[in-house]
Design an enzyme around this catalytic site. Structure first.
Site, PDB file in Angstrom:
ATOM      1  N   CYS A 128      40.646  43.611  39.688  1.00  0.00           N
ATOM      2  CA  CYS A 128      40.705  43.119  41.065  1.00  0.00           C
ATOM      3  C   CYS A 128      39.426  42.361  41.408  1.00  0.00           C
ATOM      4  O   CYS A 128      39.463  41.262  41.976  1.00  0.00           O
ATOM      5  CB  CYS A 128      40.919  44.278  42.026  1.00  0.00           C
ATOM      6  SG  CYS A 128      41.228  43.781  43.738  1.00  0.00           S
ATOM      7  N   CYS A 209      34.749  45.290  50.089  1.00  0.00           N
ATOM      8  CA  CYS A 209      36.161  45.133  50.450  1.00  0.00           C
ATOM      9  C   CYS A 209      36.703  46.426  51.061  1.00  0.00           C
ATOM     10  O   CYS A 209      36.274  47.528  50.701  1.00  0.00           O
ATOM     11  CB  CYS A 209      36.979  44.760  49.213  1.00  0.00           C
ATOM     12  SG  CYS A 209      36.616  43.111  48.566  1.00  0.00           S
ATOM     13  N   CYS A 212      37.920  49.584  48.894  1.00  0.00           N
ATOM     14  CA  CYS A 212      36.942  50.210  48.002  1.00  0.00           C
ATOM     15  C   CYS A 212      35.619  50.519  48.684  1.00  0.00           C
ATOM     16  O   CYS A 212      34.599  50.721  48.016  1.00  0.00           O
ATOM     17  CB  CYS A 212      36.720  49.310  46.781  1.00  0.00           C
ATOM     18  SG  CYS A 212      38.216  49.006  45.808  1.00  0.00           S
ATOM     19  N   CYS A 235      30.571  45.109  41.286  1.00  0.00           N
ATOM     20  CA  CYS A 235      31.815  44.333  41.294  1.00  0.00           C
ATOM     21  C   CYS A 235      31.949  43.466  40.046  1.00  0.00           C
ATOM     22  O   CYS A 235      33.059  43.113  39.656  1.00  0.00           O
ATOM     23  CB  CYS A 235      31.883  43.449  42.546  1.00  0.00           C
ATOM     24  SG  CYS A 235      30.640  42.140  42.598  1.00  0.00           S
TER      25      CYS A 235
END
Length: 243
Positions: A128, A209, A212, A235
């Site tokens: 993602c 985000c 998360c 990330c």
């Protein structure tokens, strides 16, 4: 804000001094001196600052704006950001007089192919992050020879030993806040009367985000609320090595 065309590409990255040499020169420099040196080395058209407009972002953006508010700022709009982050971005653009904030989104065809149900964050958070942050940033940085980010050593983990300047493929990556303490960040906010991210007051010490990001508990590390319950701590935009 201006959007970067998906197929925009840069000229070949020009030869730059070694990251080790520049890091040695700037090891004890102030954040403002680091940004000014980066600007002098590569020029405004080849330098970008990458910002999440998160909980500590205003301090770096403030220092950059004092050096040159026209330096391009890349903002990764992942499609999963809090509305408060989008609002905060707009507030800081106006407050700091930022002239060139580029909102970069993942490619629609990539999302349709790899995350049609918008559930990839749950099943494979690394994938993602790759399609929503790593790949878009790689595309956005194509025109640039060097970039600036806001990581600090006090954030811990893989950030504990970051240099002030490091290699990022053929580019240089500047970490002007590497040596800065949490108290110094707070001082910048106070002296410049910078507005805090709206979610900080609600217990979000590091904002990413929505799926998360969670609140940090008393005594926890600043980034404890990111990818809670997993071994993931980054990330990927700072751990991915460009070819």
């Amino acid at each position: 804000m201006t959007a970067l065309a998906p197929d925009e590409r840069s000229e070949s990255v020009r030869e730059l001094p070694s990251a080790q040499d520049v890091d040695r020169e700037l090891r004890n420099a102030s954040p403002r001196e680091v940004i000014a040196k980066a600007l002098q080395m590569v020029g405004r058209e080849h330098l970008a600052l990458v910002s999440s407009f998160g909980s500590e972002s205003a301090a770096l953006l403030k220092v950059m704006a004092e050096v040159d508010p026209t330096i391009p700022v890349i903002f990764l709009d992942t499609g999963w950001l809090f509305e408060e982050t989008l609002s905060y971005r707009d507030t800081l653009i106006e407050r700091l007089g930022l002239r060139d904030v580029r909102s970069i989104k993942p490619l629609e065809q990539t999302l349709s192919r790899e995350d049609p149900e918008r559930a990839l964050w749950f099943s494979d958070p690394d994938a993602c992050c790759r399609i929503r942050k790593v790949e878009p940033l790689s595309r956005a940085l194509a025109p640039f020879h060097a970039w600036i980010n806001g990581r600090k050593r006090f954030q811990g983990g893989v950030r504990a030993d970051i240099p002030v300047v490091e290699e990022d493929g053929a580019r240089l990556k500047f970490n002007p806040f590497a040596n800065v303490s949490r108290e110094q960040i707070e001082s910048i906010y106070k002296s410049s009367k910078l507005p805090p991210h709206p979610l900080v007051a609600k217990g979000f010490l590091s904002v990413g985000c929505m799926p998360c990001t969670s609140r940090a508990k008393a005594g926890e590390d600043v980034r404890a609320g990111r990818w809670r319950g997993t071994a993931k701590t980054e990330c990927g935009i700072h751990t991915h090595k460009p070819s």
